[in-house]
Design a protein around this motif. Sequence first.
Motif, PDB file in Angstrom:
ATOM      1  N   UNK A 171       0.839  -1.200   0.000  1.00 47.67           N
ATOM      2  CA  UNK A 171       0.000   0.000   0.000  1.00 47.67           C
ATOM      3  C   UNK A 171       0.876   1.254   0.000  1.00 47.67           C
ATOM      4  N   UNK A 172       1.903   1.264   0.830  1.00 50.97           N
ATOM      5  CA  UNK A 172       2.807   2.419   0.893  1.00 50.97           C
ATOM      6  C   UNK A 172       3.537   2.615  -0.435  1.00 50.97           C
ATOM      7  N   UNK A 173       3.929   1.509  -1.053  1.00 43.71           N
ATOM      8  CA  UNK A 173       4.624   1.589  -2.340  1.00 43.71           C
ATOM      9  C   UNK A 173       3.717   2.203  -3.404  1.00 43.71           C
ATOM     10  N   UNK A 174       2.458   1.776  -3.432  1.00 44.73           N
ATOM     11  CA  UNK A 174       1.507   2.320  -4.400  1.00 44.73           C
ATOM     12  C   UNK A 174       1.272   3.807  -4.162  1.00 44.73           C
ATOM     13  N   UNK A 175       1.126   4.196  -2.908  1.00 42.48           N
ATOM     14  CA  UNK A 175       0.902   5.610  -2.593  1.00 42.48           C
ATOM     15  C   UNK A 175       2.104   6.462  -2.994  1.00 42.48           C
TER      16      UNK A 175
END
Length: 247
Positions: free
Chosen positions: A45-49
């Motif tokens: 999720x952090x990578x996508x954000x």
Amino acid sequence: MSDLMARKGDLHAENFGTYMDNHGILNFDVNDFDEGYVGTFTWDVKCLLASLNLVCHRKCFSDEEIKRILIVCVEEYLKQIYEFCKHTKNEFALTLRNTSGKIKELLNKAPIKTNTECLQSWTTVQDFERKLTRLDKRSYGKGKYKIKDVVSSLAQGIGSAGKITYTFLLEEHSEALESDVILYMKPAQKSAISYVVRNPSIDEYFKDDGLRIVLCSYAMQASTPEWLGYTKLDGVPSGAAERFESR
């Protein structure tokens, strides 16, 4: 181990796309599982954000606009997770039957790229026989499908930069030129996540990185591509799948 699960490992904005699954249905989903491994789901999720943040900055969105986009992304992610929890037996896939807007537009364009445009981009017809545009003169082994041609090239992308990949042109049961299939194969490298998640049992399970890529694809895609597989070339684990994109 309770908070660890299959994760993509490289979830960014460019790792979404269309493909034909093993039922002949077009899907829109995540792709490229070279970094797939087991880890905490929040990392994806952090990578996508972070990826969306960079895309928005490049498009000159204001800080407030970017903040709102990222918040909506997380909110919609959580909403979908709750839906999965309520309907655990339902299979979820984004197809022509249940999408609209830009996603449906992409899926509608995909059949053209998957067949005609892809073949025209990667091959030429010489003496009434389809060949890859950079012909390799080596001989090929016999099997269920005829290998008509193969070329090697340098891989693209940061993680695969400098590695040799192979593109195969296969003839299926029909001799019709438009039924030929293009596959690609590239070396499978150790996932970067494996250097962070230190667990002997996981390392033992993922000894073959080609198999790891396939297993992560099965774990995270709603329906996997028909030609998804893995093998070894001179002892080097490799992943393989059908090539859909044009040059």
